[in-house]
Every structure is written in C-alpha cells, then in structure tokens.
Design an enzyme around this catalytic site. Structure first.
Site, mmCIF file in Angstrom:
data_model
loop_
_atom_site.group_PDB
_atom_site.id
_atom_site.type_symbol
_atom_site.label_atom_id
_atom_site.label_comp_id
_atom_site.label_asym_id
_atom_site.label_seq_id
_atom_site.Cartn_x
_atom_site.Cartn_y
_atom_site.Cartn_z
ATOM 1 N N TYR A 193 -7.140 3.138 -9.968
ATOM 2 C CA TYR A 193 -5.885 3.354 -11.060
ATOM 3 C C TYR A 193 -4.996 4.428 -11.009
ATOM 4 C CZ TYR A 193 -9.180 -0.058 -13.037
ATOM 5 O OH TYR A 193 -9.823 -1.344 -13.308
ATOM 6 N N PHE A 227 -17.618 2.625 -21.936
ATOM 7 C CA PHE A 227 -17.033 1.247 -22.692
ATOM 8 C C PHE A 227 -16.294 0.322 -21.824
ATOM 9 C CE2 PHE A 227 -13.675 4.726 -22.729
ATOM 10 C CZ PHE A 227 -12.660 3.993 -22.170
#
Length: 413
Positions: free
Chosen positions: A120, A413
């Site tokens: 990322y 999450f």
C-alpha cells in the site's frame, strides 16, 4: 467494476474468503455480523462475466486526531484480487476508484490495516500507528498496584456474560475514544461484531470471558473498566502451565487498570499472559516487576493516507506553534501535489496552498506517517524521506507534530 449490490454480497464475500486462504467466518451469527457492517454503497466488486474476481470496501469511521478532534475517515477493508486475475492492474484500478470516491464523500483521510505492508505504500499509505504485544511470564513477573488500590476506593471485579456486558464495555470505550489519536468512533453494529466468539477462533482456549471493574455499591456502582480474555490450558510434569490470552483490557483510571492487570496475572492454573494489541506507551509496562520477562514487541498497525492534505492537516492541533511550507509529492492523487503552508498551535490550525518557498519536501506517504503523531519528521529525514530546505524547519515540525499520548488503533477492521 461496479458498486456492490446487497444481493451479490455472498458471492462478493466468498471471493474475499478465497483470496485469504479459506473461510473467514464459519457461523451464521458471525457471517451476519460481517454483512451488517458492510456498507454496500461504499464497496466495489470487479466482475468477469458472472464471476466476482476482486473486492474492496470502506467503512465510515470518526478518527480521533491529536487535540481530541474527530475527522470523518474511510476505513478501507476487504481488499482482494483472485489469484487467476493478478497482474492486470485490478488492484490499482480499485485503489484509484476508491480514493476518488473518498474524496467525493468529503472525507480527508483513508485508513487501512495491511495484510501485506509492502502493497500500500505505492498508493500513498504510511504507517500511522504501531501496536505493542507481550508474552508475560507470570510465574516470575508480578503487577504492582497503587497504594490505595485495596482501600476504600477499591474497584470490585465481577464476571459478566458478554451480552450483559456489551453496554458497559461500549460506555467505557466511548469515554476514552477522544483521548487518544487513532481511536475510532464506530457505527452501530460494531459492538456486536467485536464480541462474537466462534469456537473455531479459540485455538484451544476457553470461550471469551468478561470481567467488569466497578466502583461503588448497588445502583450507584459505575463500570470503570473491563477485561476480555480466554484461558488456554496447559500442563507439564511440574504442574499447570496455562496462558491467559487477553483480547482487550481497558479502564478509566490507574487504580482500575492496575487491578485488572493484577487479576489477569494471578488467574489459577496459569503461568503466562499473552496480549497482542496495546498502545506503545501502555501503562502495563510500568506495572510489571520485570519488563524483560514480558517479552515486548512492537509492529506496524494502522496505515494512514491523506486524501485531502489541506483539510486533514487543518483538522488536528499541534503541540507547539508551527509555520512551515511543505512541498508535497503525490502522483496517485495529483490534487495534493505542490506547496502547502501549515500554521497552527495547540488551539487550532490552517493549511492552505501557497507560492512561498518550501521548507520541507516529502511525499504524502510520509505525511500519513506523521499525521497522528507516531513518527517524527526527524526520524523520516534520517531515512532520507524528508528533506529540510530551510534550516530549523525540521525541528519545528517535529516538535509540533508529536502527540502527548501514542496513537493507537484499538481493533482491526
């Protein structure tokens, strides 16, 4: 690529599960909890004919930033590409679509937890928080408590069923969320998802147990902390050697926190406590009698991406007066490219475009690492990732960006 429609959720989620090596959930309750928190309108799937071959989603969170303010943030999640469709630019296309969407939603920050950190950075995400884990040898380590911990102001610990404890746990969390950067304001449904305890996730340990710390008597008693944990039994020729596996432990004051840790360290038939996610400045490190036998480790946690540099930097406060011009590189979100003047202090800040000479040069990835106060610009400069163009600007920014408490992401999450 198209926005996820609710009837397609099972196939979409199945693609994600396969990409992560198998079933992510095994019970109807857990599957429905995942479904309930999915924001379909903020999720996309890539389809090859009738087959879903890639997934990405985003949750809506409020992110606490230094100073106690909250910014609306997109929690990037459920990102996968089928192994049959690699190296076709699908991930890049989803990241492009997603960041454009986040900007259109008026959110200045995107967040994620990375299964593979190397992926990322090229999309502008930098390590924004770290987490501490520990394996504490409680056969040789004890926990100190404040002198008045067992006095008139003592807290009382009680076992409580998870369903009965949910409201108290959320109340403690809500009172803490604005006190530490990186913590999340959550939409309804998360309080249920985070307490689901499927047997296949226990790895030989007991069901999740809950102890509440309460102060006061009767109807006037107040919940001031809690511990969620499992016990993994173990035996050796010399006797019991179980491990207390801590899921979460939290309290509103030092006495309650120390009392909970002492409890966890003294559970019968155990000789160790394992915990995997605490702030790097967590107080437990100063409660243990022998920190070396606590086997502390630190790793990356939350990744932060500034989607709108000006709005994001203006949303937090700064520990010391700051007036610096950043030269920002951001090829993936070119609207952030160029010079930004940040001025601010402990009361507030502004960040606007400017034609003035730059003081510091860096990429948006480094701004993400600095944003919550975890990483010093000086440290990034030592790695060659921040360049000082005006003498003194690096020290000024480093003092200003620091957070008095370490930023921390309380759950994934």
């Amino acid at each position: 690529m198209r926005v996820l429609e609710a009837p397609d959720w099972d196939r979409w989620f199945g693609t994600l599960e396969r990409a992560f090596g198998g079933a992510l959930v095994n019970s109807v309750e857990e599957r429905e909890a995942w479904r309930s928190v999915t924001e379909c309108e903020r999720s996309v799937g890539v389809w090859d004919g009738d087959e879903c071959v890639a997934t990405a989603g985003a949750y809506t969170f409020g992110l606490t930033v230094p100073g106690g303010g909250v910014v609306s943030a997109a929690g990037v999640t459920m990102v996968s590409v089928a192994a049959t469709h690699r190296r076709r630019g699908i991930l890049t296309s989803m990241m492009r679509r997603q960041l454009d969407d986040v900007r259109s939603w008026g959110q200045s920050v995107a967040l994620l937890t990375a299964s593979e950190p190397a992926i990322y950075g090229r999309f502008g995400y930098g390590v924004g928080t770290r987490q501490l884990s520990a394996e504490i040898d409680t056969s040789r380590v004890s926990f100190r408590v404040p002198a008045d911990a067992d006095g008139a102001d003592a807290v009382r610990l009680r076992y409580v069923a998870l369903d009965d404890a949910r409201e108290s746990i959320e109340s403690v969390y809500a009172r803490q969320v604005h006190g530490r950067p990186g913590m999340l304001e959550r939409r309804p449904g998360w309080e249920r998802k985070l307490l689901i305890d499927p047997p296949e996730r226990r790895e030989g340990a007991t069901a999740l147990q809950c102890v509440l710390a309460r102060r006061g008597e009767g109807d006037d008693a107040e919940t001031v902390g809690y511990a969620l944990y499992r016990v993994k039994p173990g035996w050796e020729p010399a006797g019991p050697k179980g491990t207390v596996v801590v899921d979460r432990v939290s309290a509103l004051d030092p006495v309650a926190y120390a009392t909970l840790w002492r409890f966890l360290g003294e559970i019968d038939l155990t000789s160790g406590v394992s915990v995997s996610n605490l702030p790097v400045d967590d107080a437990f490190q100063f409660l243990v009698s022998d920190v070396r036998r606590s086997n502390i480790r630190v790793r990356d946690s939350l990744y932060v991406r500034l989607v709108e540099v000006g709005a994001a930097l203006a949303a937090r406060t700064y520990q010391a007066p700051v007036d610096v011009v950043f030269e920002v590189e951001d090829a993936f979100c070119p609207w952030n490219e160029g010079r930004w003047r940040l001025t601010g202090d402990i009361k507030g800040a502004s960040c606007e475009r400017t034609a003035d000479a730059a003081d510091l040069s860096l990429s948006v990835r480094e701004l993400g690492s600095m944003y919550l106060g975890d990483t010093s610009p000086v440290a990034l400069a030592a790695a060659g990732l921040v360049r000082e163009l005006r003498p003194g600007a690096l020290a000024e920014a480093s003092v200003a960006f620091v957070s008095p408490v370490a930023p921390w992401l309380p759950h994934g999450f």
